[in-house]
Motif scaffolding. Structure first.
Motif, short mmCIF file in Angstrom:
data_model
loop_
_atom_site.label_atom_id
_atom_site.label_comp_id
_atom_site.label_asym_id
_atom_site.label_seq_id
_atom_site.Cartn_x
_atom_site.Cartn_y
_atom_site.Cartn_z
N TYR A 210 35.33 39.37 35.44
CA TYR A 210 35.51 40.19 36.64
C TYR A 210 35.63 39.34 37.89
N LEU A 211 36.31 39.90 38.89
CA LEU A 211 36.42 39.27 40.20
C LEU A 211 35.80 40.23 41.20
N VAL A 212 34.81 39.77 41.95
CA VAL A 212 34.16 40.60 42.96
C VAL A 212 34.20 39.85 44.30
N VAL A 213 34.12 40.61 45.39
CA VAL A 213 34.07 39.97 46.71
C VAL A 213 32.91 40.56 47.50
N LYS A 214 32.40 39.78 48.44
CA LYS A 214 31.34 40.27 49.32
C LYS A 214 31.76 39.98 50.75
N PRO A 215 32.16 41.02 51.49
CA PRO A 215 32.74 40.80 52.82
C PRO A 215 31.81 40.05 53.79
N ASP A 216 30.51 40.38 53.80
CA ASP A 216 29.67 39.72 54.81
C ASP A 216 29.48 38.23 54.52
N LEU A 217 29.68 37.80 53.28
CA LEU A 217 29.63 36.36 52.97
C LEU A 217 31.01 35.72 53.03
N GLY A 223 33.03 36.17 37.35
CA GLY A 223 31.85 36.28 36.48
C GLY A 223 32.22 36.88 35.13
N ILE A 224 31.29 36.78 34.20
CA ILE A 224 31.50 37.36 32.88
C ILE A 224 30.29 38.18 32.50
N CYS A 225 30.52 39.22 31.71
CA CYS A 225 29.41 40.02 31.20
C CYS A 225 29.87 40.68 29.91
N GLU A 226 28.93 41.25 29.19
CA GLU A 226 29.30 41.88 27.93
C GLU A 226 30.17 43.11 28.21
N ASP A 227 31.05 43.43 27.28
CA ASP A 227 31.88 44.62 27.40
C ASP A 227 31.28 45.70 26.51
N SER A 228 30.31 46.42 27.06
CA SER A 228 29.67 47.48 26.27
C SER A 228 29.17 48.53 27.24
N PRO A 229 28.98 49.77 26.74
CA PRO A 229 28.58 50.85 27.65
C PRO A 229 27.26 50.56 28.36
N ILE A 243 31.90 43.95 45.79
CA ILE A 243 32.91 44.96 45.47
C ILE A 243 33.79 44.45 44.34
N THR A 244 33.94 45.22 43.29
CA THR A 244 34.78 44.80 42.16
C THR A 244 36.25 44.91 42.52
N ILE A 245 37.01 43.82 42.35
CA ILE A 245 38.44 43.81 42.67
C ILE A 245 39.27 43.96 41.40
N GLU A 246 38.95 43.16 40.38
CA GLU A 246 39.71 43.19 39.13
C GLU A 246 38.78 42.94 37.96
N THR A 247 39.19 43.39 36.78
CA THR A 247 38.47 43.04 35.55
C THR A 247 39.50 42.76 34.45
N MET A 248 39.10 41.98 33.48
CA MET A 248 39.95 41.67 32.33
C MET A 248 39.06 41.68 31.09
N ARG A 249 39.56 42.33 30.04
CA ARG A 249 38.73 42.41 28.82
C ARG A 249 39.12 41.31 27.84
#
Ligand SMILES: [Zn+2]
Ligand SMILES: [Zn+2]
Ligand SMILES: [Zn+2]
Length: 322
Positions: A210-217, A223-229, A243-249
């Motif tokens: 995933y790609l996330v951004v934080k405007p105040d920084l 980052g990576i994380c498991e793909d599960s519910p 804020i999540t911008i994009e994800t790829m599985r």
């Protein structure tokens, strides 16, 4: 039994045996100081006479030491230097003033410089190996290290010898037989096996990049994380203002990790540094980049490009096949 009183000539002979000569008359008693100097022409004590007590010179002589304060100081410093080389395998680059001072040294095993360097007292009491690079922190024997590893929950590869506590030592976890490559000195913080670890990412299971951004920084983070519910990583990031911008599985977590690693390496290769928060690191900050230096619109195409290459290269299996 009291020694008979001696005169200046006798005192001169005694001083001589201790490497000293008088520069003023002997006061007649051993407990009174008088000016002497060292007979070694290169010693500081030769150029600058200093007060000495004949009683002190005698007690030093009994211990096999000369009477000159400077020569004795140098002798002790040389002894510390010898100990540092012999016990720590480290070559000190400056004089060692005392055992508690860290000394800039050159490692005689890996030839790297340690700065500020080891302390002799720590080397002597075994709290510290010499070199911080090649196994300074703690060195165990191969047998003891394997024993520790098994107690921790994994079995190191029998063909790979133990290097030190800070070097990856591949093996298999005892619980499930997963390939893993932990470092021994993380045993207080976590388990040995990443596949067994319960932090939401497992290299052999599906994962999300995933790609996330934080405007105040003004920062972007990959980052990576498991793909599960039950994955809560992105939800937790959102709570922290990301804020999540994009994800790829990815079908296999290991591939997601390879993409993440390659992207971060490409940032650092371009000298784009991680973003701190008020000068402090935070969880995952090492995978961030400043949006003052690059743009979100550039990052995702780069991710897609790296992912294509990673998925095209046959996956190099981690460790020997079972
Ligand atoms: Zn001297
Ligand atoms: Zn070294
Ligand atoms: Zn495991």
């Amino acid at each position: 039994m009291k020694r008979p009183k001696i005169d200046h000539a006798a005192a001169t002979l005694e001083l001589r045996a201790s490497g000293l000569e008088p520069v003023e008359p002997y006061p007649g008693v051993t407990s009174k100081p008088f000016a002497v100097r060292c007979i070694q022409p290169k010693c500081k004590g030769h150029v600058e006479p200093f007060p000495a007590y004949l009683s002190v010179v005698r007690s030093l002589a009994k211990k096999g030491r000369v009477g000159c304060v400077h020569c004795n100081k140098r002798h002790r410093a040389n002894q510390r230097r010898t100990d540092m080389i012999r016990l720590g395998n480290m070559l000190p680059m400056v004089e060692i003033p005392d055992v508690k001072t860290a000394v800039r040294s050159w490692c005689l095993r890996c030839w790297r410089i340690c700065e500020p360097g080891p302390r002799l007292d720590n080397i002597k009491n075994g709290k510290q190996g010499g070199c911080e690079h090649c196994g300074g922190k703690r060195r165990l024997s191969d047998d003891v290290a394997r024993q520790r590893a098994r107690e921790w929950g994994y079995s190191p590869d029998p063909d790979i010898p133990y290097t030190n506590d800070a070097t990856k030592w591949p093996g298999r976890c005892l619980a499930k037989g997963h390939y893993c490559e932990p470092v021994l000195n993380s045993q207080k913080r976590q388990g040995p096996c990443e596949s067994c670890a319960d932090h939401g990412f497992k290299p052999h299971l599906p994962a999300i990049l995933y790609l996330v951004v934080k405007p105040d920084l003004v920062a972007a983070k990959i980052g990576i994380c498991e793909d599960s519910p039950k994955n809560r990583r992105l939800y937790e990031h959102a709570l922290n203002g990301w804020i999540t911008i994009e994800t790829m599985r990815f079908a296999v977590g290991a591939d997601a990790r390879r993409v993440e690693t390659a992207l971060v390496q490409s940032w650092r290769a371009r000298n784009l540094q991680p973003v701190l928060d008020n000068g402090y690191g935070y969880e995952g900050y090492t995978e961030t980049v400043s949006l003052n230096a690059t743009q979100v619109s550039e990052i995702w195409p780069a991710v897609v490009g790296i992912a294509e290459r990673v998925l095209a290269t046959p996956h190099v299996p981690l460790g020997p096949a079972r």
